[in-house]
Enzyme design. Structure first.
Site, PDB file in Angstrom:
ATOM      1  N   ARG A  62      -3.400   6.314  -0.382  1.00 34.18           N
ATOM      2  CA  ARG A  62      -3.638   6.488   1.052  1.00 34.18           C
ATOM      3  C   ARG A  62      -2.826   7.603   1.693  1.00 34.18           C
ATOM      4  NH1 ARG A  62      -4.307   0.960   0.299  1.00 34.18           N
ATOM      5  NH2 ARG A  62      -6.328   0.158   0.942  1.00 34.18           N
ATOM      6  N   TYR A 107     -14.984 -11.383   0.530  1.00 33.91           N
ATOM      7  CA  TYR A 107     -15.748 -10.167   0.204  1.00 33.91           C
ATOM      8  C   TYR A 107     -17.050 -10.502  -0.522  1.00 33.91           C
ATOM      9  CZ  TYR A 107     -11.844  -7.353   1.739  1.00 33.91           C
ATOM     10  OH  TYR A 107     -10.868  -6.772   2.513  1.00 33.91           O
ATOM     11  N   ARG A 117      -6.620  12.138  -6.812  1.00 27.99           N
ATOM     12  CA  ARG A 117      -7.856  11.374  -6.638  1.00 27.99           C
ATOM     13  C   ARG A 117      -9.067  12.259  -6.330  1.00 27.99           C
ATOM     14  NH1 ARG A 117      -8.947   6.764  -4.163  1.00 27.99           N
ATOM     15  NH2 ARG A 117     -11.001   7.680  -4.300  1.00 27.99           N
ATOM     16  N   ARG A 142       0.812  -1.224   0.000  1.00 28.47           N
ATOM     17  CA  ARG A 142       0.000   0.000   0.000  1.00 28.47           C
ATOM     18  C   ARG A 142       0.845   1.274   0.000  1.00 28.47           C
ATOM     19  NH1 ARG A 142      -4.454  -1.080   4.584  1.00 28.47           N
ATOM     20  NH2 ARG A 142      -5.046  -3.198   4.049  1.00 28.47           N
ATOM     21  N   ASP A 158      -6.948  -2.647  -7.183  1.00 33.05           N
ATOM     22  CA  ASP A 158      -7.489  -3.260  -5.970  1.00 33.05           C
ATOM     23  C   ASP A 158      -7.815  -4.713  -6.289  1.00 33.05           C
ATOM     24  OD1 ASP A 158      -8.507  -2.479  -3.109  1.00 33.05           O
ATOM     25  OD2 ASP A 158      -9.938  -3.915  -3.924  1.00 33.05           O
TER      26      ASP A 158
END
Ligand code: 1CP
Length: 376
Positions: free
Chosen positions: A60, A180, A69, A56, A105
């Site tokens: 973020r 998920y 973004r 990551r 992702d």
């Protein structure tokens, strides 16, 4: 008199290539394959310094990430070639890490085949209609090259920009993807996932088999487009006991990685809380076993043996301490890995969103300074 021969860097036939199934222009057949520390460490060859990258690292915590973004939903950004390229490059420019991780992702290939899902801000992947029954398996189909054209275009652009720095492609492993789809979103206890796994094993195996092929094909497309290593994330599989891992997960993770086995690209496999599973995760066709912060690297290396490299494992929470403490803990990880046949420095899980980027920059500097940790 010497006979004029081909230039050293210009193989005359495909079979002269180090990676014959990849294009002559693929980075593994050029400077990345010859000299990138990440590839050398993954294959337990000598390295000038321990390679370092961060799970990551893209997104973020970086202010430049938040800026590009602005106003663009997460999933939309994953299908925009320009944004994927820019966000993947940001941490490489800022930190000088030894690898780029492709900005995407784990649910992107599922979206690409038409599963109705989204990535909700501050939450993660959410699935409109969770997968719970036999008929739900039919909602998945094989992933085709045409489904991910903006993504493979970004891989092609990126490898040109990255030059000698390898690009790591990735996919979610069948168990973590299934969690998920079955839960409908993030879950702490994976109760619905386990209920389906134990209660409806035939549906479970059909679902994981389909996910294995989707994940494997996604990895293959990234490698053929230019990625030089792959990481299969089984983030949540530490929720299982070893016996259940072997029965319900291992055949499917093996199948996922088998899609890239012939390409001979280094394969990294990581999960959280997987100390008891490390040897099994090695056996699904892994070159590098990712280790979270709960198991010392020396112990992890003992569990996976001398024919595999390890990746890890600084606790990402340590990055919130004062800089002297961070430095001490980084040295502790390096000391723990001293003498191992192959070590890639990383965190024990992903960078936390509030991490100060200057601290990560210092970690990279420290790892690179430690030449005495060069691997044999
Ligand atoms: O360095 C990078 O950021 C590369 C891109 C990347 C990767 C490798 C993202 C972007 N996601 C992932 C993998 C991923 N996604 C994993 C496996 C790795 C891991 O364990 O960290 C998992 C489990 C996910 C699912 C996911 N996506 C979550 C976790 C939710 C949960 O169950 O706790 C979250 C929060 C997301 C959203 C997401 N993915 C990536 C970003 C930058 C974000 C945040 C979204 C945003 O900025 O709006």
């Amino acid at each position: 008199m010497t006979t004029p021969g081909p230039l050293a860097d210009e193989p005359t036939q495909q079979t002269d290539l180090d990676y014959p199934l990849l294009d002559a222009t693929h980075p593994l057949n050029g400077s990345v394959g010859r000299s990138a520390p990440l590839i050398a460490a993954a294959l337990r060859r000598p390295v000038a310094h321990t390679p370092v990258w961060f799970m990551r690292q893209a997104g973020r915590s970086l202010p430049e990430y938040r800026k590009v973004r602005e106003g663009v939903p997460m999933l939309e950004s994953c299908f925009r070639t320009d944004l994927v390229t820019e966000i993947t490059l940001q941490p490489v420019r800022r930190y000088g890490v030894d690898a780029a991780i492709f900005f995407s992702d784990i649910v992107v290939p599922l979206k690409a085949i038409g599963v109705n899902l989204d990535i909700a801000p501050g939450v993660g992947p959410v699935v409109a209609e969770p997968f719970r029954r036999e008929t739900d398996v039919a909602r998945l189909r094989a992933l085709d090259e045409a489904d991910v054209l903006p993504i493979t275009a970004a891989v092609r652009d990126l490898v040109v920009e990255l030059g000698p720095t390898p690009l790591i492609g990735f996919a979610g492993a069948p168990f973590t993807l299934a969690s998920y789809l079955i839960e409908g979103g993030p879950s702490r206890d994976h109760a619905q996932t386990k209920a389906l796994m134990y209660g409806q094993p035939a549906v479970w195996h059909a679902l994981l088999g389909a996910l294995a092929d989707i994940a494997g094909q996604y990895l293959r497309l990234q490698v053929l487009a230019g990625a030089s290593a792959v990481q299969l994330f089984d983030s949540w599989v530490g929720a299982l006991a070893p016996r259940d891992y072997r029965e319900y997960v291992m055949p499917h993770s093996t199948r996922a990685l088998s899609h890239v086995a012939d390409l001979r690209v280094p394969r990294i496999h990581f999960g959280v809380g997987t100390g008891e599973l490390l040897a099994d995760m090695r056996d699904v066709g892994t070159d590098v076993v990712g280790v979270d912060f709960r198991v010392p690297l020396s112990e992890a290396a003992r569990r996976v043996g001398p024919n595999h490299s390890v990746q890890g494992n600084l606790d990402p929470a340590i990055l919130f301490a004062d800089i002297e403490t961070v430095e001490t803990q980084v040295r502790r990880v390096l000391d723990d890995a001293r003498g191992l046949p192959g070590h890639i420095f990383n965190l024990g899980h992903g960078v936390l969103p509030a991490t100060n980027p200057d601290v990560l920059a210092r970690v990279v500097e420290l790892v690179h300074e430690n030449e005495q940790h060069a691997q044999p």
